[in-house]
Enzyme design. Structure first.
Site, PDB file in Angstrom:
ATOM      1  N   CYS A 161      51.965  44.366  33.558  1.00  0.00           N
ATOM      2  CA  CYS A 161      51.050  45.420  33.993  1.00  0.00           C
ATOM      3  C   CYS A 161      51.660  46.818  33.938  1.00  0.00           C
ATOM      4  O   CYS A 161      51.014  47.787  34.322  1.00  0.00           O
ATOM      5  CB  CYS A 161      50.526  45.083  35.378  1.00  0.00           C
ATOM      6  SG  CYS A 161      49.753  43.442  35.368  1.00  0.00           S
ATOM      7  N   HIS A 289      49.791  51.969  42.124  1.00  0.00           N
ATOM      8  CA  HIS A 289      49.501  50.727  41.388  1.00  0.00           C
ATOM      9  C   HIS A 289      48.450  49.966  42.199  1.00  0.00           C
ATOM     10  O   HIS A 289      47.495  49.463  41.640  1.00  0.00           O
ATOM     11  CB  HIS A 289      50.784  49.922  41.190  1.00  0.00           C
ATOM     12  CG  HIS A 289      50.616  48.738  40.309  1.00  0.00           C
ATOM     13  ND1 HIS A 289      50.074  48.820  39.055  1.00  0.00           N
ATOM     14  CD2 HIS A 289      50.911  47.426  40.505  1.00  0.00           C
ATOM     15  CE1 HIS A 289      50.042  47.604  38.514  1.00  0.00           C
ATOM     16  NE2 HIS A 289      50.529  46.748  39.370  1.00  0.00           N
ATOM     17  N   HIS A 323      41.848  45.482  38.302  1.00  0.00           N
ATOM     18  CA  HIS A 323      43.207  45.597  37.757  1.00  0.00           C
ATOM     19  C   HIS A 323      43.124  45.258  36.271  1.00  0.00           C
ATOM     20  O   HIS A 323      42.912  44.108  35.899  1.00  0.00           O
ATOM     21  CB  HIS A 323      44.153  44.646  38.489  1.00  0.00           C
ATOM     22  CG  HIS A 323      45.589  44.820  38.110  1.00  0.00           C
ATOM     23  ND1 HIS A 323      46.008  45.741  37.159  1.00  0.00           N
ATOM     24  CD2 HIS A 323      46.715  44.216  38.553  1.00  0.00           C
ATOM     25  CE1 HIS A 323      47.323  45.671  37.039  1.00  0.00           C
ATOM     26  NE2 HIS A 323      47.782  44.755  37.870  1.00  0.00           N
TER      27      HIS A 323
END
Lengths: 394, 261
Positions: A161, A289, A323
């Site tokens: 990620c 994040h 996400h």
């Protein structure tokens, strides 16, 4: 480092196609998440799905690249005048002086997964696939390079990620070394079974829309997105924003959990600020994040608090987009640039009561306010971290 | 365009137990016998991680250990670049196979092993290193892309950089899409300074040439592994020769390395 100007930017996510639709959703507090309607999946979850990909194949000379991931790349590239901006940069610098560095985690794996599901036909379906153009990791960079007519260095970066944040660092190095004058960076990740079942197996998938930093947060919502930025050392036209610094680090701790004290995250953020010569107090907003998993938000909070105390506003925009994994870096870079350009500080959508154990200043409600510098965090499995510092240009 | 110093080489391949063995073969001093790939268990990994670790990560870490050896370069201080076209096909296969079941079950370990940067994760756990790590792919040119990025980092960022390029054969039916006979990993330890007597200096540049250098004839059987593009460079090193090799495409141009030793 010398600032790199963001002279082109485009995005497609569950918020819509293009920067205007994306910003309208941010401003209006409209989430892109919906109950899973993607593939049969026996567990309740919400997803950030991009509509219309099923009926928008890659055709013509590049038809061999057709897969969901490259369809999403194609959709994003067509937004916001990006291809025109790249064409102008190509005229100025030459095709060989523009790099293509893109992040993804699962590339075009979906069609391989679906071929396995049709067990009677698996071999025939796989034998007919163009592996390099669709399933392979490099498929994305090769497709975009071909589509944009660029000949500079090209690679796909796959650091989970953090993938499409780390490409900004690579581009900065290439330009600093004088090998390139510009770079197309960004990334694409699309919905697939691997990530749905995978995050479920780790018990990191929420049954509800994700609620980053909420005291009742219980996991993430997976989204898909594609986005690209054109970075130039000297832009041909006026650029709204610039990359001021980047920081990369590793946790060296665990495959799928962050270092509990946020040590790696702190190192990445500090390095980004140091490269820019910017003090923590000069950062106006931190785009977290902020996945909405208990462990991520706790570790990131420890790092943000260690660097910024309780002073600097921070929020997660994953309640809007989900996400988007390998695309999270570019999605949140694009949001950071939009926020700088339009003086907008997004809150944390879906979050009702912030976890009292978190000590940094988590903002719930969006507000209009001028911003000069925004830090964006992206952390990945394998403990790879990347932070990007953006500022208003000029 | 870039000049870096080579401080260590690691190799793990079929019949190529380590760089010392590979050096004899690529120089032509010893014959290559086709053999099954034997990957040593990386000593650097804690016991629990050795069990969880996937085949691609074991291969990558074994080559990394060979390159850093007992040497003067503490692993904790190395930035890393991992280059692989296909990551771990066995993990991809196992995951995809589970989706064919009526009620798919995926193991958490398999999922975290499925990420392309799994070797970077295990490297981090083994070394406790906070140094940055980049995992990338450029299909058949993954070695060149990795060397290019590693050299850029060694030139511009503080500290030495360990490049590890690796690829394994894919299991059936994935092999229908991407056939490959042998696994191979090559690791190169690069630094900006000739500190402590480097093995060689590498001057890297991009040229508008199409073809990579031919493989050493004895190792042509490894040619469908992207990491085999490193072998012409290893042959120069093994023979102690100066010379130029073309290592694969970086974008539309060819990465040319001039090796001085």
């Amino acid at each position: 480092m010398r600032p790199l100007f963001v002279s082109g930017l485009c995005i497609a996510s569950a918020l819509g196609a293009g920067l205007e639709e994306s910003f309208a959703a941010l401003r209006n507090g409209t989430s892109g998440l919906r109950p899973n309607d993607f593939e049969p999946f026996p567990h309740p979850t919400w997803i950030g799905r991009v509509d219309g990909l099923e009926s928008a194949p890659v055709t013509g000379a590049l038809a061999r690249f057709d897969c969901r991931n490259n369809r999403l790349a194609q959709l994003a590239l067509a937004q916001d005048g990006f291809e025109q901006a790249v064409a102008r940069a190509r005229e100025r610098h030459g095709a060989a002086r523009i790099a293509v560095l893109l992040g993804t985690t699962t590339s075009g794996i979906l069609e391989t997964e679906l071929a396995y599901r049709r067990s009677a036909e698996t071999e025939r379906l796989l034998a007919a696939r163009d592996y390099a153009a669709t399933h392979g990791m490099f498929s994305l960079a090769e497709f975009v390079r071909a589509r944009l007519g660029l000949e500079g260095p090209a690679a796909t970066v796959s650091n989970a990620c953090a993938s499409s944040a780390k490409v900004f660092a690579q581009a900065a190095r290439l330009i600093e070394a004088g090998i390139c004058d510009a770079a197309v960076v960004g990334g694409v990740d699309s919905l697939c079974l691997t990530t749905l079942y995978g995050f479920r197996s780790l018990e990191l998938l929420s049954a509800e829309p994700c609620r980053p930093c909420d005291e009742r947060r219980d996991g993430l919502s997976i989204g898909e997105a594609g986005g690209f930025a054109l970075l130039e050392k000297a832009p041909g036209a006026k650029a709204a924003a610039a990359l001021l610094g980047y920081g990369e680090s590793s946790d060296g701790y665990h495959m799928s959990s962050p270092h509990p004290g946020g040590a790696g995250a702190l190192l990445a953020m500090s390095d980004a600020l140091a490269r820019a010569g910017v003090r923590p107090g000069e950062v106006d907003y931190v785009n977290l994040h902020g996945t909405g998993t208990p462990a991520n938000d706790r570790a990131e909070d420890a790092a943000v608090h260690a660097l910024f105390g309780a002073a600097t506003p921070a929020s997660s925009t994953k309640g809007w987009t989900g996400h988007t994994l390998g695309a999270a870096g570019i999605v949140e870079a694009a949001i950071s640039v939009l926020c700088l350009e339009r003086g907008f500080l997004p809150g944390t959508l879906n979050t009702g009561r912030p976890d009292p154990a978190l000590r940094s200043r988590v903002v719930l409600e969006s507000e209009q306010r001028p911003l000069s510098r925004v830090l964006s965090n992206s952390f990945g499995f394998g403990g790879n971290n990347c932070s990007l510092l953006f500022g208003r240009a000029g | 365009m870039m000049r870096v110093f080579l401080h260590g080489v690691g190799v793990v391949g079929p019949g190529l137990e380590n760089w010392a063995a590979c050096r004899e073969v690529v120089s032509g001093r010893a014959p290559w016998g086709e053999a099954a790939l034997r990957v040593p268990v990386p000593a650097m990994l804690p016991l629990t991680e050795r069990r969880r670790c996937n085949a691609a990560s074991r291969l990558a870490l074994a080559a990394a250990e060979d390159a850093i050896g007992a040497g003067d370069w503490p692993a904790v201080g190395l930035a890393t670049v991992f280059a692989s076209a296909d990551g771990d096909g066995a993990v991809t296969h196992a995951l995809c196979q589970s989706f064919a079941a009526r009620e798919p079950e995926v193991s958490p370990t398999q999922f975290h092993n499925s990420v392309h940067n799994a070797p970077a994760g295990y490297w981090g756990i083994a070394t406790r290193s906070a140094r940055p790590s980049t995992s990338l792919a450029a299909d058949q040119d993954s070695f060149a892309a990795g060397l290019f990025e590693a050299a850029l980092q060694a030139t511009l960022e503080p500290g030495p950089v360990l490049l590890v390029a690796f690829d394994l054969p894919l299991p059936h039916p994935l092999a229908l899409m991407r056939p490959r006979r042998h696994g191979l990993a090559v690791a190169l330890l690069l630094g900006r300074e000739p500190r402590g007597g480097a093995l060689a200096a590498l001057a890297l540049r991009l040229e508008p040439e199409a073809m990579a250098s031919p493989l050493p004839p004895a190792l042509e059987a490894l040619g469908d592994n992207p990491t085999a593009r490193a072998l012409p460079l290893l042959a120069l090193l093994a023979r102690g020769e100066q010379g130029e090799v073309r290592l694969g495409a970086v974008g539309a141009r060819q990465l040319v390395a001039r090796c001085e030793q």
